[in-house]
Design a protein around this motif. Structure first.
Motif, PDB file in Angstrom:
ATOM      1  N   PHE A  34       0.852  -1.231   0.264  1.00 52.46           N
ATOM      2  CA  PHE A  34      -0.006   0.095  -0.105  1.00 52.46           C
ATOM      3  C   PHE A  34       0.899   1.390   0.017  1.00 52.46           C
ATOM      4  O   PHE A  34       0.415   2.301  -0.359  1.00 52.46           O
ATOM      5  N   ALA A  35       2.129   1.178   0.487  1.00 51.68           N
ATOM      6  CA  ALA A  35       2.845   2.217   0.519  1.00 51.68           C
ATOM      7  C   ALA A  35       3.203   2.716  -1.042  1.00 51.68           C
ATOM      8  O   ALA A  35       3.213   2.007  -1.971  1.00 51.68           O
ATOM      9  N   LEU A  36       3.622   3.975  -1.289  1.00 48.37           N
ATOM     10  CA  LEU A  36       3.748   4.350  -2.646  1.00 48.37           C
ATOM     11  C   LEU A  36       5.366   4.261  -3.195  1.00 48.37           C
ATOM     12  O   LEU A  36       6.280   4.719  -2.365  1.00 48.37           O
ATOM     13  N   HIS A  37       5.530   3.661  -4.333  1.00 47.39           N
ATOM     14  CA  HIS A  37       6.808   3.490  -4.793  1.00 47.39           C
ATOM     15  C   HIS A  37       7.005   4.190  -6.082  1.00 47.39           C
ATOM     16  O   HIS A  37       6.067   4.645  -6.806  1.00 47.39           O
ATOM     17  N   PHE A  38       8.011   4.437  -6.582  1.00 46.76           N
ATOM     18  CA  PHE A  38       8.126   5.051  -7.885  1.00 46.76           C
ATOM     19  C   PHE A  38       7.922   4.242  -9.065  1.00 46.76           C
ATOM     20  O   PHE A  38       7.944   3.003  -8.829  1.00 46.76           O
ATOM     21  N   PHE A  39       7.160   4.772  -9.817  1.00 43.36           N
ATOM     22  CA  PHE A  39       6.504   4.339 -10.838  1.00 43.36           C
ATOM     23  C   PHE A  39       7.392   3.115 -11.691  1.00 43.36           C
ATOM     24  O   PHE A  39       6.824   2.215 -12.151  1.00 43.36           O
ATOM     25  N   ASN A  40       8.738   3.374 -11.708  1.00 42.93           N
ATOM     26  CA  ASN A  40       9.563   2.288 -12.481  1.00 42.93           C
ATOM     27  C   ASN A  40      10.104   1.397 -11.570  1.00 42.93           C
ATOM     28  O   ASN A  40      10.661   0.288 -11.687  1.00 42.93           O
ATOM     29  N   ASP A  41       9.826   1.459 -10.192  1.00 45.22           N
ATOM     30  CA  ASP A  41       9.995   0.367  -9.248  1.00 45.22           C
ATOM     31  C   ASP A  41       9.142  -1.001  -9.645  1.00 45.22           C
ATOM     32  O   ASP A  41       8.055  -0.791  -9.582  1.00 45.22           O
ATOM     33  N   TYR A  99       1.559  13.545  -4.663  1.00 45.19           N
ATOM     34  CA  TYR A  99       2.192  12.527  -5.458  1.00 45.19           C
ATOM     35  C   TYR A  99       2.858  12.960  -6.714  1.00 45.19           C
ATOM     36  O   TYR A  99       4.015  12.547  -7.186  1.00 45.19           O
ATOM     37  N   LEU A 100       2.150  13.819  -7.560  1.00 38.75           N
ATOM     38  CA  LEU A 100       2.559  14.047  -8.608  1.00 38.75           C
ATOM     39  C   LEU A 100       3.886  15.215  -8.734  1.00 38.75           C
ATOM     40  O   LEU A 100       4.661  14.907  -9.427  1.00 38.75           O
ATOM     41  N   LEU A 101       3.964  15.954  -7.665  1.00 38.09           N
ATOM     42  CA  LEU A 101       5.101  16.864  -7.605  1.00 38.09           C
ATOM     43  C   LEU A 101       6.420  16.097  -7.305  1.00 38.09           C
ATOM     44  O   LEU A 101       7.525  16.055  -7.789  1.00 38.09           O
ATOM     45  N   THR A 102       5.933  15.054  -6.081  1.00 42.28           N
ATOM     46  CA  THR A 102       7.128  14.229  -5.726  1.00 42.28           C
ATOM     47  C   THR A 102       7.665  13.344  -6.691  1.00 42.28           C
ATOM     48  O   THR A 102       9.050  13.192  -6.878  1.00 42.28           O
ATOM     49  N   THR A 103       6.749  12.760  -7.669  1.00 38.52           N
ATOM     50  CA  THR A 103       6.979  11.926  -8.666  1.00 38.52           C
ATOM     51  C   THR A 103       7.771  12.744  -9.751  1.00 38.52           C
ATOM     52  O   THR A 103       8.894  12.070 -10.368  1.00 38.52           O
ATOM     53  N   GLY A 104       7.310  13.673 -10.057  1.00 42.32           N
ATOM     54  CA  GLY A 104       8.078  14.761 -11.105  1.00 42.32           C
ATOM     55  C   GLY A 104       9.532  15.008 -10.631  1.00 42.32           C
ATOM     56  O   GLY A 104      10.347  14.825 -11.605  1.00 42.32           O
ATOM     57  N   ILE A 105       9.679  15.259  -9.429  1.00 41.81           N
ATOM     58  CA  ILE A 105      11.030  15.553  -8.782  1.00 41.81           C
ATOM     59  C   ILE A 105      11.989  14.301  -8.995  1.00 41.81           C
ATOM     60  O   ILE A 105      13.090  14.352  -9.463  1.00 41.81           O
ATOM     61  N   ASP A 106      11.321  13.135  -8.649  1.00 41.27           N
ATOM     62  CA  ASP A 106      12.035  11.864  -8.689  1.00 41.27           C
ATOM     63  C   ASP A 106      12.141  11.306 -10.160  1.00 41.27           C
ATOM     64  O   ASP A 106      13.240  10.849 -10.280  1.00 41.27           O
ATOM     65  N   TYR A 107      11.357  11.807 -11.005  1.00 40.98           N
ATOM     66  CA  TYR A 107      11.717  11.201 -12.362  1.00 40.98           C
ATOM     67  C   TYR A 107      12.645  12.175 -12.908  1.00 40.98           C
ATOM     68  O   TYR A 107      13.713  11.647 -13.795  1.00 40.98           O
ATOM     69  N   TYR A 108      12.924  13.579 -12.490  1.00 39.38           N
ATOM     70  CA  TYR A 108      13.873  14.231 -13.101  1.00 39.38           C
ATOM     71  C   TYR A 108      15.189  13.921 -12.588  1.00 39.38           C
ATOM     72  O   TYR A 108      16.277  13.789 -13.389  1.00 39.38           O
TER      73      TYR A 108
END
Length: 233
Positions: A34-41, A99-108
């Protein structure tokens, strides 16, 4: 205090407590699910952008307590103004913004690090394994859990609707208007997101900023267009 809790706020608090007890004490194997992982994980699942909002640090009960306390204090005035169903939409949207801002920064960072290591001679397979591990031993940048993005949306909405309400906090001997206190908090989180504080911690500052931005935009739009006249009760 507890008599003033509105139905949706009460339900969200109960749901967070149930998730915490369930994933920490009863079925800890579900925590990672249930915890959120990076979408490529390899551990990422499509439901995690929603379920992570009801999860909290399994080693820090204060994480849950503080988020629920903020929701209990600042959530009811917003729910009364918006109506129950609009508040649910508002709350979840703030969490998605986080979620979107965190994931966007992680993707960068993901793209930048990938390019840097490929230019250094590493293969794509080696880069991928180094960034987010393998299916057997995934080790990307950890997980994202908590209602902080949602509660920062609540704080932003409250500060916009009730900017001059005086708030009293510990260790400060005088009350401060909501717009200044919450505004200063948002400014700090923005600076921390940009990495300008020089402090290394395990706090999702970008999630706080993303949640606050979405919470402010929704509240501003509904107020500007008199949307409070069309409650979704």
């Amino acid at each position: 205090m507890f008599n003033n809790i509105t139905p949706v706020v009460k339900g969200i608090i109960i749901l967070n407590v149930v998730f915490y007890i369930g994933t920490v004490f009863i079925a800890p194997d579900l925590y990672d699910t249930f915890a959120l992982h990076f979408f490529n994980d390899p551990r990422f699942h499509f439901w995690q952008p929603i379920t992570h909002m009801f999860m909290h640090d399994d080693s820090n009960l204060l994480h849950l307590i503080m988020n629920m306390y903020v929701l209990m204090i600042f959530g009811p005035p917003l729910e009364k103004w918006m109506g129950n169903n609009k508040f649910i939409f508002f709350y979840l949207s703030s969490g998605i913004g986080a979620y979107l801002l965190t994931t966007g920064i992680d993707y960068y960072h993901y793209i930048s690090m990938s390019q840097e290591w490929i230019e250094a001679g590493m293969s794509q397979e080696m880069v991928s394994e180094r960034l987010y591990g393998t299916a057997i031993d995934p080790n990307f940048w950890g997980v994202m859990v908590g209602a902080s993005g949602c509660t920062f949306g609540v704080l932003a909405g409250f500060a916009y609707l009730y900017p001059n309400i005086k708030l009293q906090i510990l260790f400060i001997p005088f009350p401060i208007a909501a717009k200044w206190l919450i505004g200063a908090y948002f400014l700090y989180e923005t600076i921390a997101t940009l990495g300008l504080t020089g402090v290394q911690d395990n706090i999702g500052h970008a999630a706080h900023v993303g949640g606050a931005i979405i919470g402010f935009i929704i509240t501003w739009y509904w107020k500007r267009n008199s949307m409070d006249q069309y409650r979704w009760d």
